[in-house]
Enzyme design. Structure first.
Site, PDB file in Angstrom:
ATOM      1  N   CYS A   3      30.559  52.957  47.892  1.00  0.00           N
ATOM      2  CA  CYS A   3      29.617  51.923  47.415  1.00  0.00           C
ATOM      3  C   CYS A   3      29.941  51.358  46.032  1.00  0.00           C
ATOM      4  O   CYS A   3      29.963  50.123  45.871  1.00  0.00           O
ATOM      5  CB  CYS A   3      28.196  52.476  47.424  1.00  0.00           C
ATOM      6  SG  CYS A   3      27.787  53.356  48.930  1.00  0.00           S
ATOM      7  N   ARG A  41      34.574  64.964  49.075  1.00  0.00           N
ATOM      8  CA  ARG A  41      33.397  65.640  48.534  1.00  0.00           C
ATOM      9  C   ARG A  41      33.643  67.139  48.536  1.00  0.00           C
ATOM     10  O   ARG A  41      34.157  67.686  49.514  1.00  0.00           O
ATOM     11  CB  ARG A  41      32.146  65.322  49.366  1.00  0.00           C
ATOM     12  CG  ARG A  41      31.772  63.854  49.333  1.00  0.00           C
ATOM     13  CD  ARG A  41      30.568  63.541  50.197  1.00  0.00           C
ATOM     14  NE  ARG A  41      30.352  62.096  50.290  1.00  0.00           N
ATOM     15  CZ  ARG A  41      29.446  61.526  51.062  1.00  0.00           C
ATOM     16  NH1 ARG A  41      28.653  62.278  51.816  1.00  0.00           N
ATOM     17  NH2 ARG A  41      29.317  60.206  51.084  1.00  0.00           N
ATOM     18  N   GLN A  92      34.989  56.956  55.863  1.00  0.00           N
ATOM     19  CA  GLN A  92      33.701  56.347  56.192  1.00  0.00           C
ATOM     20  C   GLN A  92      33.886  54.889  56.567  1.00  0.00           C
ATOM     21  O   GLN A  92      34.611  54.153  55.899  1.00  0.00           O
ATOM     22  CB  GLN A  92      32.739  56.437  55.008  1.00  0.00           C
ATOM     23  CG  GLN A  92      31.970  57.749  54.960  1.00  0.00           C
ATOM     24  CD  GLN A  92      30.766  57.660  54.038  1.00  0.00           C
ATOM     25  OE1 GLN A  92      30.870  57.141  52.941  1.00  0.00           O
ATOM     26  NE2 GLN A  92      29.646  58.193  54.467  1.00  0.00           N
ATOM     27  N   ASP A  97      32.190  52.171  56.071  1.00  0.00           N
ATOM     28  CA  ASP A  97      31.114  51.567  55.283  1.00  0.00           C
ATOM     29  C   ASP A  97      31.077  50.061  55.444  1.00  0.00           C
ATOM     30  O   ASP A  97      32.079  49.426  55.773  1.00  0.00           O
ATOM     31  CB  ASP A  97      31.352  51.856  53.791  1.00  0.00           C
ATOM     32  CG  ASP A  97      30.659  53.130  53.357  1.00  0.00           C
ATOM     33  OD1 ASP A  97      29.471  53.266  53.644  1.00  0.00           O
ATOM     34  OD2 ASP A  97      31.323  53.969  52.721  1.00  0.00           O
ATOM     35  N   HIS A 125      28.830  46.789  53.186  1.00  0.00           N
ATOM     36  CA  HIS A 125      27.779  46.357  52.265  1.00  0.00           C
ATOM     37  C   HIS A 125      27.479  44.904  52.566  1.00  0.00           C
ATOM     38  O   HIS A 125      28.391  44.069  52.608  1.00  0.00           O
ATOM     39  CB  HIS A 125      28.226  46.545  50.814  1.00  0.00           C
ATOM     40  CG  HIS A 125      28.524  47.975  50.494  1.00  0.00           C
ATOM     41  ND1 HIS A 125      29.801  48.480  50.471  1.00  0.00           N
ATOM     42  CD2 HIS A 125      27.691  49.020  50.238  1.00  0.00           C
ATOM     43  CE1 HIS A 125      29.750  49.774  50.202  1.00  0.00           C
ATOM     44  NE2 HIS A 125      28.494  50.121  50.059  1.00  0.00           N
ATOM     45  N   LYS A 166      15.164  53.358  54.743  1.00  0.00           N
ATOM     46  CA  LYS A 166      16.371  53.416  55.574  1.00  0.00           C
ATOM     47  C   LYS A 166      16.016  53.616  57.040  1.00  0.00           C
ATOM     48  O   LYS A 166      14.945  54.117  57.383  1.00  0.00           O
ATOM     49  CB  LYS A 166      17.302  54.538  55.104  1.00  0.00           C
ATOM     50  CG  LYS A 166      16.693  55.929  55.200  1.00  0.00           C
ATOM     51  CD  LYS A 166      17.715  57.006  54.861  1.00  0.00           C
ATOM     52  CE  LYS A 166      17.095  58.396  55.017  1.00  0.00           C
ATOM     53  NZ  LYS A 166      18.094  59.456  55.031  1.00  0.00           N
ATOM     54  N   HIS A 174      23.381  48.986  52.694  1.00  0.00           N
ATOM     55  CA  HIS A 174      24.504  49.886  52.982  1.00  0.00           C
ATOM     56  C   HIS A 174      24.367  50.251  54.466  1.00  0.00           C
ATOM     57  O   HIS A 174      23.266  50.543  54.912  1.00  0.00           O
ATOM     58  CB  HIS A 174      24.407  51.191  52.193  1.00  0.00           C
ATOM     59  CG  HIS A 174      24.342  51.020  50.713  1.00  0.00           C
ATOM     60  ND1 HIS A 174      25.422  51.218  49.892  1.00  0.00           N
ATOM     61  CD2 HIS A 174      23.314  50.695  49.897  1.00  0.00           C
ATOM     62  CE1 HIS A 174      25.059  51.018  48.640  1.00  0.00           C
ATOM     63  NE2 HIS A 174      23.788  50.703  48.614  1.00  0.00           N
TER      64      HIS A 174
END
Length: 640
Positions: A335, A364, A382, A384, A386, A465, A511
């Site tokens: 992000c 992570r 990921q 992802d 946006h 969310k 997101h």
């Protein structure tokens, strides 16, 4: 006698006598409900069937089918387990025994080392306790009385738990026969209610989950009100073992987890082929939906992570390093980099909605104890995206994302359910922002006619969310897709656009992920299909099996023609018997096998065997190619 009013789950009202129990209300409704009832809910609080109602209340009768009903049923089962262990091994100290997903466990401190063979012995004692039909009774004690009772019994862990309870809190116990346990409850009325159970495994567990504390022995079990339900569950457990992605990943040569990199998967050629096929499909779907793709760096400096807040709130999960005497971090999520891409130029309201996607590698730091194949790793990819937009575009963009996720999950045969999480207590943003965002999400789901479960107060601190929980062929659920509205990062990164009025405004950001972690999604797919991937997804789609060495040349010609048509094909040219080659190809779960011998070479044909349909017989090569190309192009779903 004085009467009170109760409101049932269906909204109906009834007048009943004060002091009526939950079980009596169930009997009043129907004999079947009374037979199936395991507990009740009064004004939102779960209570036992013997609970007496003394004032106007909302009442719900819980059965085993209800999650809260399962909790009561299985918590009682854990007490039966603890009682059996205490009878067989009297010096054992009791720790805790909660219900969990699909079962329960109890932690014990015992000098005796439990073995899998002991589980059968404990089960027999549990059967005796169930047959004894022991009434389960609740009683309460003062703090001093509770401590005295547990100290006399030598239950050191219960003593510690009591001491940690806040002053003035009610301390309750449950008794069944000679067995007494500190417990908040509620429980079933009697031990006889647990009709079917099974002890599953033994594991080690630190007291209170702290590795500085003593290691205890944890016994896992499950239970049901009917033997048929237990048998169905145990079948699924065995099936899940056969489908374990770690086992199949090794057998099908998809990936490896090596000691040189715990939590960092190595994708082998077959696994990489599978991963790339998934990503090709992902890119096709996103291009069609109007997304552009970007890539952000894996390593970025401390200033960025301070701006995003990760340096202060997520640092223990990040890998950090020094470059030119400056702090940097390997990104744990995509992000912040996505926000920087937005800021590379001035934006106008005319640019919106901006749908920006990234297949980004993130790292992570996960504790070694929680690492699990591809499901829980330290490095993953990921998918992802946006979406930057105007407030009035939120609803339509949410609907667009929900449709995209539905299309993706349907392609793999997944059912799913949706959960909407709203504003938590420690949230950012104004009441107006939250009201607008939550309304837009609700309206989008309702217009799509997507049923959803509402999780009040469970949203992220930066916005509400929507989570998508997919269900695999064994009925297990996995949280993968998510849509999150974010008020925080646009403020932290000072994102702006020029509005119709010529002034600067703050964009709204969504997101979202569809696969979530590509690695985890692959793990789910391996188990969902049991390694029998549909043809379009299979790393090897066709295996050519020449009967003898003299048929290898014709096999190569067939393979070349297939490769020209983008079919993933391999030849098994080993000097082995054809029966052995067929078995090997079946174990590798190849969708199609082509057997080539004298007859096929003479007639310029092929003999086809399908993994799913069996022997298909002699076919014209071009006809077969046309059929398989069509199957791949349409991404036909194999029966699971």
């Amino acid at each position: 006698m004085e009467k009170i009013k109760i409101i049932l789950k269906d909204g109906s009202e009834k007048e009943v006598f004060k002091g009526i129990t939950i079980l009596e209300i169930a009997e009043m409704i129907s004999k079947r409900l009374a037979k199936e009832a395991v507990a009740g809910e009064v004004n939102g609080e779960v209570v036992g069937l013997d609970y007496k109602i003394n004032e106007d209340s909302e009442v719900n009768i819980l059965r085993f089918e209800d999650e809260k009903g399962k909790d009561v049923f299985r918590h009682t089962s854990s007490h039966i387990l603890a009682q059996a262990v205490k009878r067989l091994y009297p010096d054992t100290k009791l720790a805790i025994g909660p219900s969990i997903d699909n079962g329960y466990y109890y932690d014990f401190d015992s000098e005796y080392k439990f073995t899998p063979e002991d589980l059968e012995k404990i089960e027999k004692e549990m059967e005796k306790i169930i047959k004894e039909d022991l009434k389960i009774e609740r009683f309460e004690l003062s703090r001093e009385e509770a401590l005295k009772l547990m100290e006399e019994k030598g239950e050191i862990y219960k003593v510690e738990l009591i001491k940690d309870l806040p002053e003035g809190e009610t301390i309750s116990f449950y008794k069944q026969g000679e067995f007494v346990d500190l417990c908040r409850g509620p429980h079933l009325p009697s031990t006889k209610y647990v009709k079917a159970f099974k002890l599953l495994s033994i594991a080690g567990a630190y007291w209170r989950g702290d590795e500085k504390n003593k290691m205890l022995q944890r016994i896992y079990g499950t239970s049901f009100p009917k033997k048929k339900l237990l048998e169905e569950y145990l079948y699924k457990v065995e099936e899940a073992k056969k489908r374990d992605h770690r086992k199949l990943g090794k057998e099908l040569k998809l990936f490896a987890i090596l000691e040189e990199g715990p939590g960092f998967p190595f994708f082998l050629p077959n696994g990489m082929e599978l991963k790339n096929t998934l990503l090709e499909y992902w890119r096709e779907v996103h291009k069609k939906a109007g997304y552009v793709e970007v890539e952000t760096p894996i390593i970025l400096n401390r200033k960025l992570w301070e701006t995003s807040g990760h340096w202060y709130h997520y640092k223990e999960n990040m890998y950090t390093l020094l470059i030119d005497d400056e702090d940097y971090a390997i990104k744990p999520m995509n992000c912040p980099g996505g926000m920087l891409i937005y800021k590379t130029e001035m934006r106008s309201y005319r640019d919106f909605p901006m749908r920006v996607a990234e297949v980004g590698r993130v790292h992570r730091h996960e504790l070694s104890g929680v690492l699990h194949g591809l499901m829980r790793v330290r490095a993953f990819t990921q998918d992802d995206a946006h979406i930057f937009m105007l407030p009035e575009q939120i609803k339509d963009e949410i609907k667009g994302v929900a449709k995209l996720i539905d299309e993706v999950y349907s392609k793999f045969g997944f059912k799913y359910h949706v959960e909407l999480s709203t504003r938590p207590e420690d949230s950012m943003g104004t009441d107006e922002e939250w009201e607008m965002a939550e309304s837009a999400l609700k309206e989008a789901l309702e217009e799509l006619e997507l049923p959803y479960k509402l999780n009040e107060g469970d949203g992220a601190f930066y916005g509400p969310k929507i989570d998508f929980h997919l269900e695999d062929c064994l009925g297990r659920t996995w949280q993968c897709g998510t849509i999150q509205l974010d008020f925080q990062l646009p403020q932290r990164f000072d994102l702006t656009y020029i509005g119709k009025d010529g002034e600067k405004h703050r964009p709204i950001v969504i997101h979202r992920v569809a696969f979530g972690s590509i690695e985890r999604f692959i793990g789910i797919l391996i188990e969902h299909f049991a390694g029998r991937f549909p043809t379009w997804l299979a790393p090897i789609q066709v295996k050519i099996l020449p009967i003898t060495d003299r048929h290898v040349e014709y096999a190569k010609k067939v393979a070349d023609i297939m490769k020209e048509n983008d079919i993933k094909v391999e030849i098994d040219s080993r000097s082995e018997k054809i029966g052995y080659k067929i078995r090997e190809a079946q174990l590798q779960k190849i969708p199609y096998m082509i057997i080539i011998g004298d007859k096929e070479e003479e007639t310029n044909t092929i003999s086809v065997r399908s993994r799913d349909k069996g022997e298909l017989g002699s076919q014209n090569l071009q006809d077969f190619i046309n059929q398989i190309v069509e199957e791949i192009k349409n991404r036909v779903l194999t029966n699971i």
